[in-house]
Design a protein around this motif. Structure first.
Motif, PDB file in Angstrom:
ATOM      1  N   GLY A   1       0.838  -1.200   0.000  1.00 28.35           N
ATOM      2  CA  GLY A   1       0.000   0.000   0.000  1.00 28.35           C
ATOM      3  C   GLY A   1       0.875   1.254   0.000  1.00 28.35           C
ATOM      4  O   GLY A   1       0.656   2.183  -0.787  1.00 28.35           O
ATOM      5  N   LEU A   2       1.862   1.242   0.864  1.00 32.84           N
ATOM      6  CA  LEU A   2       2.785   2.386   0.945  1.00 32.84           C
ATOM      7  C   LEU A   2       3.494   2.589  -0.395  1.00 32.84           C
ATOM      8  O   LEU A   2       3.674   3.720  -0.861  1.00 32.84           O
ATOM      9  CB  LEU A   2       3.799   2.125   2.067  1.00 32.84           C
ATOM     10  CG  LEU A   2       4.860   3.192   2.300  1.00 32.84           C
ATOM     11  CD1 LEU A   2       4.243   4.533   2.657  1.00 32.84           C
ATOM     12  CD2 LEU A   2       5.815   2.755   3.421  1.00 32.84           C
ATOM     13  N   GLN A   3       3.854   1.479  -1.010  1.00 41.08           N
ATOM     14  CA  GLN A   3       4.536   1.583  -2.308  1.00 41.08           C
ATOM     15  C   GLN A   3       3.638   2.273  -3.341  1.00 41.08           C
ATOM     16  O   GLN A   3       4.095   3.134  -4.106  1.00 41.08           O
ATOM     17  CB  GLN A   3       4.917   0.190  -2.797  1.00 41.08           C
ATOM     18  CG  GLN A   3       5.809   0.223  -4.015  1.00 41.08           C
ATOM     19  CD  GLN A   3       5.451  -0.882  -4.983  1.00 41.08           C
ATOM     20  OE1 GLN A   3       5.202  -2.000  -4.560  1.00 41.08           O
ATOM     21  NE2 GLN A   3       5.403  -0.560  -6.255  1.00 41.08           N
ATOM     22  N   HIS A   4       2.348   1.945  -3.326  1.00 40.74           N
ATOM     23  CA  HIS A   4       1.437   2.578  -4.288  1.00 40.74           C
ATOM     24  C   HIS A   4       1.256   4.064  -3.997  1.00 40.74           C
ATOM     25  O   HIS A   4       1.198   4.878  -4.910  1.00 40.74           O
ATOM     26  CB  HIS A   4       0.088   1.844  -4.309  1.00 40.74           C
ATOM     27  CG  HIS A   4       0.196   0.528  -5.012  1.00 40.74           C
ATOM     28  ND1 HIS A   4      -0.076  -0.672  -4.400  1.00 40.74           N
ATOM     29  CD2 HIS A   4       0.611   0.228  -6.263  1.00 40.74           C
ATOM     30  CE1 HIS A   4       0.162  -1.657  -5.258  1.00 40.74           C
ATOM     31  NE2 HIS A   4       0.589  -1.133  -6.388  1.00 40.74           N
ATOM     32  N   VAL A   5       1.187   4.407  -2.714  1.00 47.45           N
ATOM     33  CA  VAL A   5       1.073   5.824  -2.338  1.00 47.45           C
ATOM     34  C   VAL A   5       2.300   6.589  -2.863  1.00 47.45           C
ATOM     35  O   VAL A   5       2.190   7.678  -3.424  1.00 47.45           O
ATOM     36  CB  VAL A   5       0.965   5.965  -0.784  1.00 47.45           C
ATOM     37  CG1 VAL A   5       1.092   7.410  -0.351  1.00 47.45           C
ATOM     38  CG2 VAL A   5      -0.340   5.360  -0.295  1.00 47.45           C
ATOM     39  N   VAL A   6       3.480   5.963  -2.692  1.00 46.00           N
ATOM     40  CA  VAL A   6       4.714   6.638  -3.135  1.00 46.00           C
ATOM     41  C   VAL A   6       4.742   6.740  -4.673  1.00 46.00           C
ATOM     42  O   VAL A   6       5.150   7.765  -5.226  1.00 46.00           O
ATOM     43  CB  VAL A   6       5.967   5.902  -2.596  1.00 46.00           C
ATOM     44  CG1 VAL A   6       7.234   6.551  -3.103  1.00 46.00           C
ATOM     45  CG2 VAL A   6       5.964   5.880  -1.082  1.00 46.00           C
ATOM     46  N   ASP A   7       4.259   5.707  -5.337  1.00 43.32           N
ATOM     47  CA  ASP A   7       4.165   5.739  -6.811  1.00 43.32           C
ATOM     48  C   ASP A   7       3.379   6.955  -7.277  1.00 43.32           C
ATOM     49  O   ASP A   7       3.781   7.678  -8.181  1.00 43.32           O
ATOM     50  CB  ASP A   7       3.415   4.486  -7.303  1.00 43.32           C
ATOM     51  CG  ASP A   7       4.375   3.433  -7.804  1.00 43.32           C
ATOM     52  OD1 ASP A   7       5.587   3.677  -7.738  1.00 43.32           O
ATOM     53  OD2 ASP A   7       3.901   2.366  -8.233  1.00 43.32           O
TER      54      ASP A   7
END
Ligand code: KG4
Ligand code: ZN
Length: 414
Positions: free
Chosen positions: A255-261
């Motif tokens: 989830g965090l990775q998608h937010v950063v994306d």
């Protein structure tokens, strides 16, 4: 070529002639007396071909490693058949270099220990096949190694640590909290429900095109972010640590990775950059991501300590927490864990960075530990298979979730 099923098996079989050729490169000293037990460790579970010779006093007699990081950085991630091919090309040379450096001839080895689980099937297969041929020729015992057990026990090579201790194992492929009660006695308290933190950091670094950054081009994603984060402001972006409401010891990073994306995409628009061009906000993003990951890891570890104490699984005083695996070489993350250690009066121990990332020494040492404990030392290797997926120990993560321990808020001033 021997091909078994794809989830558990032996893929690559070096010819008998190749192993004989390999052994002819050594001088044999059949009469030489070796005082200590000596183990050759072989690691090929992911993208490092590594070998080492370690004796039972913990002396590292020889080691060698071939890292595939540069190749995989160029292709944007690990391509398993490429990793397999590189392991095949390098394994004999790496084992030979480790043995030659140790000045131990193969006939003097007490055993060969090799990672057989968990990991990439194609990569594990290379190390296992090579090792099985080797022990057959040498008539030596074989010790199959669990990669995460090896990460957990490495600290006992570098410090005098008794069981029990809590282990936080964080790498590119794994993320778990386990209580180590003995050499092969673990209680699994929690693990990542999706990707591992190293995988996430590698993806963020790729999305930020950090291999085009002059200071970071040769670094793994996690290293690159740690380096860049020193020049950034972690408070520039308000990223929330994952799973704040779940009172368990599991982790999540996708989830965090998608937010950063999304954040990177937005910044690319604002700065008028194309994908692949460096952002001026890259250092701030690196600092914010690293801080958020560190807080997530620290909070889960905090709950694990409180749970273990509640159940009398760890001593109430002077408990030891071990952090290992590639991501544990991150000094910022170690500092965040340090805040939890101060609050709970625990001691944090981490192997040196070169022993946190994958290496042959940890496998050889795990072999020594098992040899000394008389656990899993095989004189017959018929039916040995690698296992790409294999949990560590007994899973008690449900008990941890049911205990729903609330952790006090800590000021993460790092
Ligand atoms: O333990 P390891 O060598 O291999 C696996 O078993 O996965 O860990 C490799 C991972 C990579 O994802 C890499 O980006 C990460 O460890 N890593 C770091 C650092 N050095 C390596 N992550 C954060 N900070 C670092 N300094
Ligand atoms: Zn590892």
């Amino acid at each position: 070529m021997l091909i078994l099923n794809k989830t558990a098996g032996v893929f690559f079989k070096p010819s008998k002639r190749k192993i004989c050729e390999f052994l002819r490169n050594f001088n044999y000293h059949p009469g030489k007396l070796f005082l200590h037990k000596v183990v050759l460790g072989i690691e090929t579970s992911c993208d490092d071909t590594a070998a080492a010779v370690v004796d039972e006093t913990g002396d590292v007699l020889g080691e060698a490693i071939h890292s595939q990081t540069q190749v995989h950085l160029k292709t944007g991630g690990i391509i398993p058949p490429v990793a397999q091919q590189l392991h095949r090309e390098h394994i004999a040379r790496i084992v030979q270099e480790a043995l030659s450096a140790s000045q131990v001839s193969p006939s003097e080895l007490s055993a060969v220990a090799t990672t057989v689980k968990p990991g990439l099937a194609l990569s594990l297969g290379v190390g296992l096949s090579f090792s099985l041929q080797l022990v057959a020729q040498l008539r030596k015992p074989f010790i199959p190694i669990h990669h995460m057990e090896a990460h957990a026990l490495t600290v006992r090579l570098t410090s005098a640590v008794d069981f029990p201790f809590l282990a936080l194992l964080i790498s590119g492929g794994h993320c778990l909290l386990a209580l180590a009660r003995g050499v092969s006695d673990f209680l699994l308290l929690g693990q990542s429900l999706d990707i591992a933190p190293g995988d996430m950091l590698d993806k963020v670094a790729r999305r930020l095109s950090l291999m085009n950054h002059p200071e970071c081009s040769a670094m793994s994603g996690g290293e690159a972010l740690e380096h860049l984060a020193k020049q950034g402001n972690k408070l520039s972006f308000d990223l929330k640590p994952p799973m704040q409401r779940a009172k368990n010891c599991d982790f999540s990073f996708s989830g965090l990775q998608h937010v950063v994306d999304k954040l990177v995409m937005q910044k690319e628009k604002e700065e008028g950059r194309e994908q692949g061009q460096l952002l001026s906000a890259a250092a701030d993003i690196a600092a914010a991501v690293q801080h958020t990951v560190a807080c997530h890891l620290a909070r889960r570890t905090h709950r694990a300590i409180l749970f273990c104490r509640q159940r009398d699984l760890l001593p109430q005083k002077d408990a030891v927490v071990v952090a290992s695996g590639g991501v544990a070489s991150n000094l910022y993350i170690r500092k965040a864990l340090g805040v939890v250690m101060n609050a709970t009066e625990c001691t944090l121990l981490c192997p040196p960075p070169s022993l946190c990332t994958d290496n042959g020494i940890m496998i050889a040492w795990n072999g020594i530990e098992r040899l000394r404990a008389g656990l899993g030392v095989l004189h017959e290797t018929e039916g040995i298979r690698y296992e790409p997926k294999c949990p560590l120990g007994v899973d008690i993560s449900r008990d941890v979730a049911e205990a729903a321990i609330k952790i006090p808020r800590l000021k993460m001033e790092i």
